[in-house]
Design a protein around this motif. Structure first.
Motif, PDB file in Angstrom:
ATOM      1  N   HIS A  54       0.824  -1.218   0.000  1.00  0.00           N
ATOM      2  CA  HIS A  54       0.000   0.000   0.000  1.00  0.00           C
ATOM      3  C   HIS A  54       0.853   1.262   0.000  1.00  0.00           C
ATOM      4  O   HIS A  54       0.494   2.261   0.621  1.00  0.00           O
ATOM      5  N   GLY A  55       1.985   1.206  -0.683  1.00  0.00           N
ATOM      6  CA  GLY A  55       2.899   2.332  -0.652  1.00  0.00           C
ATOM      7  C   GLY A  55       3.342   2.796  -2.022  1.00  0.00           C
ATOM      8  O   GLY A  55       2.793   2.401  -3.058  1.00  0.00           O
ATOM      9  N   CYS A  56       4.360   3.634  -1.987  1.00  0.00           N
ATOM     10  CA  CYS A  56       4.920   4.215  -3.200  1.00  0.00           C
ATOM     11  C   CYS A  56       6.357   4.639  -2.901  1.00  0.00           C
ATOM     12  O   CYS A  56       6.697   4.917  -1.745  1.00  0.00           O
ATOM     13  N   ILE A  57       7.171   4.685  -3.935  1.00  0.00           N
ATOM     14  CA  ILE A  57       8.540   5.171  -3.782  1.00  0.00           C
ATOM     15  C   ILE A  57       8.821   6.172  -4.897  1.00  0.00           C
ATOM     16  O   ILE A  57       8.327   6.017  -6.016  1.00  0.00           O
ATOM     17  N   TRP A  58       9.577   7.188  -4.563  1.00  0.00           N
ATOM     18  CA  TRP A  58       9.958   8.238  -5.502  1.00  0.00           C
ATOM     19  C   TRP A  58      11.466   8.237  -5.666  1.00  0.00           C
ATOM     20  O   TRP A  58      12.206   7.862  -4.760  1.00  0.00           O
ATOM     21  N   VAL A  59      11.900   8.704  -6.829  1.00  0.00           N
ATOM     22  CA  VAL A  59      13.323   8.900  -7.067  1.00  0.00           C
ATOM     23  C   VAL A  59      13.543  10.341  -7.493  1.00  0.00           C
ATOM     24  O   VAL A  59      12.651  10.988  -8.048  1.00  0.00           O
ATOM     25  N   VAL A  60      14.735  10.810  -7.212  1.00  0.00           N
ATOM     26  CA  VAL A  60      15.180  12.121  -7.657  1.00  0.00           C
ATOM     27  C   VAL A  60      16.186  11.880  -8.768  1.00  0.00           C
ATOM     28  O   VAL A  60      17.155  11.147  -8.575  1.00  0.00           O
ATOM     29  N   GLU A  61      15.924  12.471  -9.914  1.00  0.00           N
ATOM     30  CA  GLU A  61      16.839  12.354 -11.037  1.00  0.00           C
ATOM     31  C   GLU A  61      17.520  13.685 -11.292  1.00  0.00           C
ATOM     32  O   GLU A  61      16.906  14.737 -11.152  1.00  0.00           O
ATOM     33  N   LEU A  70      13.045   7.923  -1.817  1.00  0.00           N
ATOM     34  CA  LEU A  70      12.297   7.924  -0.567  1.00  0.00           C
ATOM     35  C   LEU A  70      11.014   7.155  -0.821  1.00  0.00           C
ATOM     36  O   LEU A  70      10.298   7.446  -1.775  1.00  0.00           O
ATOM     37  N   GLY A  71      10.771   6.164   0.017  1.00  0.00           N
ATOM     38  CA  GLY A  71       9.571   5.362  -0.125  1.00  0.00           C
ATOM     39  C   GLY A  71       8.744   5.381   1.141  1.00  0.00           C
ATOM     40  O   GLY A  71       9.243   5.696   2.230  1.00  0.00           O
ATOM     41  N   ILE A  72       7.476   5.041   0.975  1.00  0.00           N
ATOM     42  CA  ILE A  72       6.572   4.992   2.116  1.00  0.00           C
ATOM     43  C   ILE A  72       5.643   3.794   1.929  1.00  0.00           C
ATOM     44  O   ILE A  72       5.172   3.529   0.821  1.00  0.00           O
ATOM     45  N   LYS A  73       5.449   3.045   3.001  1.00  0.00           N
ATOM     46  CA  LYS A  73       4.532   1.904   3.000  1.00  0.00           C
ATOM     47  C   LYS A  73       3.479   2.161   4.067  1.00  0.00           C
ATOM     48  O   LYS A  73       3.750   2.827   5.066  1.00  0.00           O
ATOM     49  N   PHE A  74       2.265   1.615   3.836  1.00  0.00           N
ATOM     50  CA  PHE A  74       1.163   1.879   4.742  1.00  0.00           C
ATOM     51  C   PHE A  74       0.568   0.566   5.240  1.00  0.00           C
ATOM     52  O   PHE A  74       0.308  -0.344   4.451  1.00  0.00           O
ATOM     53  N   ASP A  75       0.343   0.511   6.546  1.00  0.00           N
ATOM     54  CA  ASP A  75      -0.304  -0.635   7.174  1.00  0.00           C
ATOM     55  C   ASP A  75      -1.723  -0.215   7.540  1.00  0.00           C
ATOM     56  O   ASP A  75      -1.920   0.516   8.517  1.00  0.00           O
ATOM     57  N   LYS A  79      -3.078   1.724  10.756  1.00  0.00           N
ATOM     58  CA  LYS A  79      -3.218   3.121  10.324  1.00  0.00           C
ATOM     59  C   LYS A  79      -1.885   3.860  10.467  1.00  0.00           C
ATOM     60  O   LYS A  79      -1.804   4.998  10.926  1.00  0.00           O
ATOM     61  N   GLN A  80      -0.841   3.149  10.071  1.00  0.00           N
ATOM     62  CA  GLN A  80       0.517   3.662  10.256  1.00  0.00           C
ATOM     63  C   GLN A  80       1.303   3.542   8.954  1.00  0.00           C
ATOM     64  O   GLN A  80       1.249   2.521   8.275  1.00  0.00           O
ATOM     65  N   ALA A  81       2.022   4.597   8.639  1.00  0.00           N
ATOM     66  CA  ALA A  81       2.911   4.598   7.479  1.00  0.00           C
ATOM     67  C   ALA A  81       4.349   4.532   7.977  1.00  0.00           C
ATOM     68  O   ALA A  81       4.661   4.994   9.075  1.00  0.00           O
ATOM     69  N   GLU A  82       5.195   3.944   7.144  1.00  0.00           N
ATOM     70  CA  GLU A  82       6.604   3.845   7.500  1.00  0.00           C
ATOM     71  C   GLU A  82       7.458   4.280   6.315  1.00  0.00           C
ATOM     72  O   GLU A  82       7.237   3.847   5.185  1.00  0.00           O
ATOM     73  N   LEU A  83       8.408   5.160   6.590  1.00  0.00           N
ATOM     74  CA  LEU A  83       9.357   5.578   5.566  1.00  0.00           C
ATOM     75  C   LEU A  83      10.399   4.480   5.378  1.00  0.00           C
ATOM     76  O   LEU A  83      10.850   3.869   6.353  1.00  0.00           O
ATOM     77  N   HIS A  84      10.780   4.279   4.129  1.00  0.00           N
ATOM     78  CA  HIS A  84      11.806   3.297   3.771  1.00  0.00           C
ATOM     79  C   HIS A  84      12.678   3.872   2.660  1.00  0.00           C
ATOM     80  O   HIS A  84      12.241   4.736   1.906  1.00  0.00           O
ATOM     81  N   LYS A  85      13.865   3.367   2.563  1.00  0.00           N
ATOM     82  CA  LYS A  85      14.757   3.684   1.443  1.00  0.00           C
ATOM     83  C   LYS A  85      14.946   5.191   1.268  1.00  0.00           C
ATOM     84  O   LYS A  85      14.822   5.721   0.170  1.00  0.00           O
ATOM     85  N   VAL A  86      15.275   5.858   2.349  1.00  0.00           N
ATOM     86  CA  VAL A  86      15.527   7.296   2.285  1.00  0.00           C
ATOM     87  C   VAL A  86      17.034   7.489   2.111  1.00  0.00           C
ATOM     88  O   VAL A  86      17.804   7.339   3.067  1.00  0.00           O
ATOM     89  N   TYR A  87      17.430   7.780   0.891  1.00  0.00           N
ATOM     90  CA  TYR A  87      18.850   7.950   0.562  1.00  0.00           C
ATOM     91  C   TYR A  87      19.000   9.135  -0.371  1.00  0.00           C
ATOM     92  O   TYR A  87      18.153   9.382  -1.229  1.00  0.00           O
ATOM     93  N   LEU A  88      20.105   9.845  -0.204  1.00  0.00           N
ATOM     94  CA  LEU A  88      20.381  11.012  -1.039  1.00  0.00           C
ATOM     95  C   LEU A  88      21.881  11.056  -1.321  1.00  0.00           C
ATOM     96  O   LEU A  88      22.702  10.917  -0.401  1.00  0.00           O
ATOM     97  N   LEU A 119       3.392   8.160  11.545  1.00  0.00           N
ATOM     98  CA  LEU A 119       4.446   7.970  10.564  1.00  0.00           C
ATOM     99  C   LEU A 119       5.697   7.569  11.334  1.00  0.00           C
ATOM    100  O   LEU A 119       6.085   8.257  12.289  1.00  0.00           O
ATOM    101  N   VAL A 120       6.288   6.445  10.959  1.00  0.00           N
ATOM    102  CA  VAL A 120       7.468   5.950  11.665  1.00  0.00           C
ATOM    103  C   VAL A 120       8.586   5.687  10.670  1.00  0.00           C
ATOM    104  O   VAL A 120       8.372   5.624   9.457  1.00  0.00           O
TER     105      VAL A 120
END
Length: 171
Positions: A54-61, A70-75, A79-88, A119-120
């Motif tokens: 139930h999430g989405c991930i974005w990239v910066v080009e 930066l990605g976000i998944k939802f449970d 009723k909680q979202a979690e950030l994943h793959k936050v890299y720059l 949000l965690v």
């Protein structure tokens, strides 16, 4: 010269470039080992992986390559979202790109999962600049830690925030 960035939803084809980005970020931290096959198999179908949760991930080009993600998944049950793959990419930091990615993710979260209460995120204890960024955005450290069974012997801190509180801090 100012860099021009494009933030867009990731596709499965972005997995290789996201892998390169993560490997470069890990290289900046002693003891962080990047093992794509063993610890990041989701990169082979990264957009599908986030969508399945139930999430989405974005990239910066920028300059024809992925410079951030930066990605976000939802449970729904929690009723909680979690950030994943936050890299720059190191050269991209400090230019407001992370805030723009986070804003895009939070806007998507508000539209897609308006019932999200919390949000965690978990972040490696070594990523101190990341900790400062999350705190600046309104996240607080919960006091919880976990140790991962990975090649890097990672220990992580848990951060938590209310989605609207974060959005107010970064806009």
């Amino acid at each position: 010269m100012e860099m021009v960035f494009d933030i867009r939803k990731a596709t499965n084809r972005d997995g290789d470039q996201v892998a390169t980005l993560i490997a470069e970020v890990f290289a900046d931290y002693p003891g962080c080992i990047f093992d794509r096959a063993g610890e990041f198999p989701e990169l082979d179908a990264i957009a599908d992986d986030f969508s399945a949760d139930h999430g989405c991930i974005w990239v910066v080009e920028g300059h024809g390559r992925v410079l951030g993600c930066l990605g976000i998944k939802f449970d729904p049950a929690q009723k909680q979202a979690e950030l994943h793959k936050v890299y720059l990419d190191r050269a991209t930091r400090g230019q407001g790109v992370a805030q723009r990615m986070l804003t895009k993710a939070l806007d998507w979260l508000a539209q897609t999962h308006p019932d999200c209460a919390d949000l965690v995120l978990w972040t490696d204890t070594r990523f101190e600049a990341g900790h400062r960024f999350y705190e600046k955005c309104g996240f607080t450290r919960t006091g919880e830690t976990r140790i991962l069974d990975d090649l890097s012997a990672s220990s992580e801190y848990r951060f938590k925030a209310r989605p609207n509180d974060v959005l107010l801090r970064i806009t």
